[in-house]
Design a protein around this motif. Structure first.
Motif, PDB file in Angstrom:
ATOM      1  N   UNK A 134      70.847   8.802  79.949  1.00 53.37           N
ATOM      2  CA  UNK A 134      71.144  10.212  79.693  1.00 53.37           C
ATOM      3  C   UNK A 134      69.881  11.005  79.375  1.00 53.37           C
ATOM      4  N   UNK A 135      68.755  10.314  79.232  1.00 55.31           N
ATOM      5  CA  UNK A 135      67.481  10.955  78.894  1.00 55.31           C
ATOM      6  C   UNK A 135      66.340  10.219  79.598  1.00 55.31           C
ATOM      7  N   UNK A 136      65.253  10.925  79.821  1.00 56.30           N
ATOM      8  CA  UNK A 136      64.056  10.283  80.352  1.00 56.30           C
ATOM      9  C   UNK A 136      62.826  10.931  79.743  1.00 56.30           C
ATOM     10  N   UNK A 137      61.731  10.188  79.792  1.00 53.26           N
ATOM     11  CA  UNK A 137      60.462  10.687  79.265  1.00 53.26           C
ATOM     12  C   UNK A 137      59.336   9.915  79.933  1.00 53.26           C
ATOM     13  N   UNK A 138      58.224  10.564  80.156  1.00 49.68           N
ATOM     14  CA  UNK A 138      57.061   9.891  80.710  1.00 49.68           C
ATOM     15  C   UNK A 138      56.570   8.821  79.758  1.00 49.68           C
ATOM     16  N   UNK A 139      56.096   7.701  80.298  1.00 46.23           N
ATOM     17  CA  UNK A 139      55.689   6.598  79.425  1.00 46.23           C
ATOM     18  C   UNK A 139      54.383   6.866  78.673  1.00 46.23           C
ATOM     19  N   UNK A 145      54.172   8.991  76.527  1.00 46.08           N
ATOM     20  CA  UNK A 145      54.648   9.358  75.199  1.00 46.08           C
ATOM     21  C   UNK A 145      55.155   8.162  74.406  1.00 46.08           C
ATOM     22  N   UNK A 146      54.979   6.957  74.955  1.00 39.68           N
ATOM     23  CA  UNK A 146      55.462   5.727  74.311  1.00 39.68           C
ATOM     24  C   UNK A 146      56.942   5.881  73.980  1.00 39.68           C
ATOM     25  N   UNK A 147      57.316   5.721  72.710  1.00 39.71           N
ATOM     26  CA  UNK A 147      58.730   5.872  72.326  1.00 39.71           C
ATOM     27  C   UNK A 147      58.916   7.274  71.745  1.00 39.71           C
ATOM     28  N   UNK A 148      59.612   8.146  72.480  1.00 42.14           N
ATOM     29  CA  UNK A 148      59.788   9.530  72.018  1.00 42.14           C
ATOM     30  C   UNK A 148      60.528   9.602  70.682  1.00 42.14           C
ATOM     31  N   UNK A 149      60.194  10.600  69.881  1.00 42.84           N
ATOM     32  CA  UNK A 149      60.805  10.770  68.562  1.00 42.84           C
ATOM     33  C   UNK A 149      62.325  10.904  68.650  1.00 42.84           C
ATOM     34  N   UNK A 150      62.837  11.499  69.729  1.00 44.89           N
ATOM     35  CA  UNK A 150      64.271  11.761  69.844  1.00 44.89           C
ATOM     36  C   UNK A 150      65.055  10.530  70.284  1.00 44.89           C
ATOM     37  N   UNK A 190      58.171   6.666  84.270  1.00 44.52           N
ATOM     38  CA  UNK A 190      59.275   7.256  83.508  1.00 44.52           C
ATOM     39  C   UNK A 190      60.048   6.169  82.772  1.00 44.52           C
ATOM     40  N   UNK A 191      60.397   6.478  81.529  1.00 46.35           N
ATOM     41  CA  UNK A 191      61.275   5.630  80.728  1.00 46.35           C
ATOM     42  C   UNK A 191      62.651   6.287  80.710  1.00 46.35           C
ATOM     43  N   UNK A 192      63.690   5.485  80.788  1.00 45.33           N
ATOM     44  CA  UNK A 192      65.059   6.000  80.806  1.00 45.33           C
ATOM     45  C   UNK A 192      65.829   5.426  79.618  1.00 45.33           C
ATOM     46  N   UNK A 193      66.504   6.323  78.891  1.00 46.70           N
ATOM     47  CA  UNK A 193      67.186   5.969  77.654  1.00 46.70           C
ATOM     48  C   UNK A 193      68.669   6.326  77.730  1.00 46.70           C
ATOM     49  N   UNK A 194      69.460   5.569  76.957  1.00 47.37           N
ATOM     50  CA  UNK A 194      70.896   5.841  76.842  1.00 47.37           C
ATOM     51  C   UNK A 194      71.274   5.681  75.366  1.00 47.37           C
ATOM     52  N   UNK A 195      72.194   6.521  74.917  1.00 39.87           N
ATOM     53  CA  UNK A 195      72.671   6.405  73.534  1.00 39.87           C
ATOM     54  C   UNK A 195      73.383   5.083  73.355  1.00 39.87           C
ATOM     55  N   UNK A 196      73.249   4.496  72.167  1.00 37.72           N
ATOM     56  CA  UNK A 196      73.901   3.207  71.872  1.00 37.72           C
ATOM     57  C   UNK A 196      75.081   3.390  70.966  1.00 37.72           C
TER      58      UNK A 196
END
Length: 140
Positions: free
Chosen positions: A109-114, A116-121, A134-140
């Motif tokens: 549901x979210x992505x960020x360039x790597x 930025x390592x691990x984004x604050x959000x 790109x890193x891709x994240x999902x809520x747990x």
């Protein structure tokens, strides 16, 4: 009146916050070009998948760096407009279309360039994919 307010709050709680209208193809194309132009094709598709899942969220920085003039697209790089090749634009358009039926991002549901390592959000999220830069994240 109180009953109406309760009903409105209840509906809001069940339905969640109102989302912006889904992206048009043009808006999505500008986001993909701005956020993932240099990524492998799979990374562009994955970014497009997140755009579809997010529904029309505003605030993707990269989209602001893309300008369309007629049938041409330009990227803002170091304060100058740089013409994007037709193949670059066509590839992003193809990624948007493929994102209707793919899941390269593993339901992110979210992505960020790597960079930025691990984004604050992302503290309550799981890293589910890493494609290109790109890193891709999902809520747990």
């Amino acid at each position: 009146m109180a009953a109406f307010a309760f009903l409105a709050i209840s509906l809001f709680s069940v339905m969640g916050a109102a989302q912006a209208a889904p992206y048009t193809e043009e808006q999505a194309l500008q986001c993909i070009l701005g956020e993932a132009r240099g990524e492998p094709y799979e990374g562009q598709v994955a970014v497009a998948e997140v755009l579809r899942r997010r529904g029309g969220t505003v605030g993707f920085y990269g989209a602001a760096a893309i300008r369309r003039q007629g049938n041409r697209y330009y990227a803002t790089e170091k304060g100058k407009l740089v013409l994007l090749s037709r193949s670059t634009v066509d590839r992003a358009r193809k990624a948007w279309k493929e994102s209707e039926r793919s899941d390269w991002s593993k339901s992110a549901t979210h992505f960020e360039g790597d960079a930025f390592k691990k984004p604050y959000w992302s503290s309550n999220m799981k890293l589910v994919a890493h494609i290109g830069h790109q890193q891709f994240f999902r809520e747990v």
